[in-house]
Design an enzyme around this catalytic site. Structure first.
Site, PDB file in Angstrom:
ATOM      1  N   ASP A  36     -17.767  -4.972  59.444  1.00 56.17           N
ATOM      2  CA  ASP A  36     -18.662  -4.527  58.377  1.00 56.17           C
ATOM      3  C   ASP A  36     -18.709  -3.000  58.460  1.00 56.17           C
ATOM      4  OD1 ASP A  36     -20.586  -4.049  56.467  1.00 56.17           O
ATOM      5  OD2 ASP A  36     -21.822  -5.762  57.039  1.00 56.17           O
ATOM      6  N   GLU A  38     -15.547  -6.623  55.040  1.00 55.61           N
ATOM      7  CA  GLU A  38     -16.388  -6.947  53.880  1.00 55.61           C
ATOM      8  C   GLU A  38     -15.805  -6.416  52.577  1.00 55.61           C
ATOM      9  OE1 GLU A  38     -20.948  -6.672  52.231  1.00 55.61           O
ATOM     10  OE2 GLU A  38     -20.429  -5.487  53.979  1.00 55.61           O
ATOM     11  N   THR A  97     -25.959  -0.849  53.518  1.00 52.49           N
ATOM     12  CA  THR A  97     -25.552   0.133  52.496  1.00 52.49           C
ATOM     13  C   THR A  97     -26.732   0.608  51.660  1.00 52.49           C
ATOM     14  OG1 THR A  97     -23.340  -0.838  52.368  1.00 52.49           O
ATOM     15  CG2 THR A  97     -24.015   0.529  50.522  1.00 52.49           C
ATOM     16  N   ILE A 150     -20.214  -0.620  56.708  1.00 48.14           N
ATOM     17  CA  ILE A 150     -21.608  -0.147  56.721  1.00 48.14           C
ATOM     18  C   ILE A 150     -22.493  -1.370  56.500  1.00 48.14           C
ATOM     19  CG2 ILE A 150     -23.398   1.378  55.805  1.00 48.14           C
ATOM     20  CD1 ILE A 150     -21.305   3.106  54.520  1.00 48.14           C
ATOM     21  N   ASP A 151     -23.198  -1.790  57.516  1.00 46.40           N
ATOM     22  CA  ASP A 151     -24.168  -2.875  57.355  1.00 46.40           C
ATOM     23  C   ASP A 151     -25.521  -2.219  57.112  1.00 46.40           C
ATOM     24  OD1 ASP A 151     -24.907  -5.631  57.327  1.00 46.40           O
ATOM     25  OD2 ASP A 151     -25.972  -5.261  59.200  1.00 46.40           O
ATOM     26  N   ASP A 207     -21.522  -9.723  59.118  1.00 47.20           N
ATOM     27  CA  ASP A 207     -22.895  -9.297  59.427  1.00 47.20           C
ATOM     28  C   ASP A 207     -23.296  -9.690  60.845  1.00 47.20           C
ATOM     29  OD1 ASP A 207     -23.559  -8.439  56.705  1.00 47.20           O
ATOM     30  OD2 ASP A 207     -23.597 -10.568  56.198  1.00 47.20           O
TER      31      ASP A 207
END
Length: 286
Positions: free
Chosen positions: A105, A78, A110, A107-108, A233
């Site tokens: 990802d 990402e 944030t 940190i999905d 995601d």
């Protein structure tokens, strides 16, 4: 942490799955160590689309670990892509012919991380010629690691995950998200929310699509939909759900593929009913 019981995919002497698990766990623990220690928060696509130095550091850590083991593989992450839906689609298209593509990802969730709300995850998937063969979602707050391999089931800490048995919407706990795209995706998602809220047992919106999908796989949710997501995601979560007996499609009911942005994921039993409600509300985004 207990690793999965599945036999891993192996290239040479190296296991794709072991690398994915190890990488997600290391990134997750590093992220958790930074909780409450964020020096700077920037916005990307909108004022609701946040990025921190922790997102970037996590992606760098993940890239370095994967490339150490598989220097010939490609990585779509990402934070390496310009903000916005068009850029996401373009980046995926540019890499769609790669033999081995890791979709990451870092940190999905944030926004949750920034606020100290403990619902965020690391999502790592591996696609081989466009088909996802490994998916890992790690929740550092609960130390829960969800892992799936194509054709070999899905597990959470060594226990096989199975989707819920709910057979109708009225019995189902369903999740959605509120997209950062305030002008495009959000109004469509709100239409779906308005239509579905009276039809389901209840709605949830935790703020991490990858974790919502892991929860569908584990039977904690019976369904999830969201408009305007990106491959990073959804990729890992899609395999978790399929390997747990559930179903993933776009919001029109077409089979899931990496380019799908409007996602519908369920235990399979409520899939058609949920899809029809979204279509009836003009909330598929398609």
């Amino acid at each position: 942490m207990v690793e999965s019981k599945v036999e891993p995919f192996v290239v040479g002497s190296k296991s794709f799955t072991a690398v994915a698990i190890n990488t997600a766990a290391k990134a997750g623990q590093w992220i958790k160590s930074k909780l409450g220690d964020i020096n700077r928060v920037d916005t990307k696509y909108s004022s609701q689309d946040l990025v921190t130095e922790v997102d970037k550091g996590s992606e760098k850590l993940i890239r370095n670990l994967i490339m150490t083991h598989f220097p010939d593989h490609s990585i779509l992450g990402e934070e390496g892509v310009e903000p916005g839906p068009e850029a996401s689609a373009k980046a995926l298209q540019a890499m769609s012919d790669e033999e081995y593509l890791w979709i990451v990802d870092p940190i999905d969730g944030t926004t949750n991380f920034v606020h100290g709300f403990p619902f965020y995850s690391v999502s790592i998937a591996l696609a081989h010629k466009g088909e996802i063969i490994v998916g890992v979602v790690y929740d550092p707050s609960r130390d829960e690691l969800f892992v799936a391999e194509k054709g070999k089931g899905a597990y959470m800490h060594g226990n096989k995950t199975k989707v819920s048995l709910d057979s109708k919407l009225s019995e189902s706990l369903v999740a959605t998200g509120f997209p950062a795209d305030r002008d495009g995706a959000l109004p469509i998602n709100l239409k779906g929310t308005l239509a579905l809220a009276p039809k389901v047992r209840n709605l949830r919106s935790g703020g991490s699509a990858a974790l919502h999908m892991a929860y569908v796989a584990a039977g904690r949710l019976s369904g999830f939909w969201e408009i305007g997501l990106s491959a990073w995601d959804v990729a890992a979560g899609s395999l978790l759900i399929q390997e747990s007996g559930g179903k993933v499609s776009d919001t029109a009911g077409n089979p899931y593929r990496l380019a799908v942005r409007n996602v519908l994921a369920t235990n399979g039993q409520i899939h058609d009913e949920l899809q029809q409600e979204l279509a009836g509300a003009g909330a598929t985004g398609l």
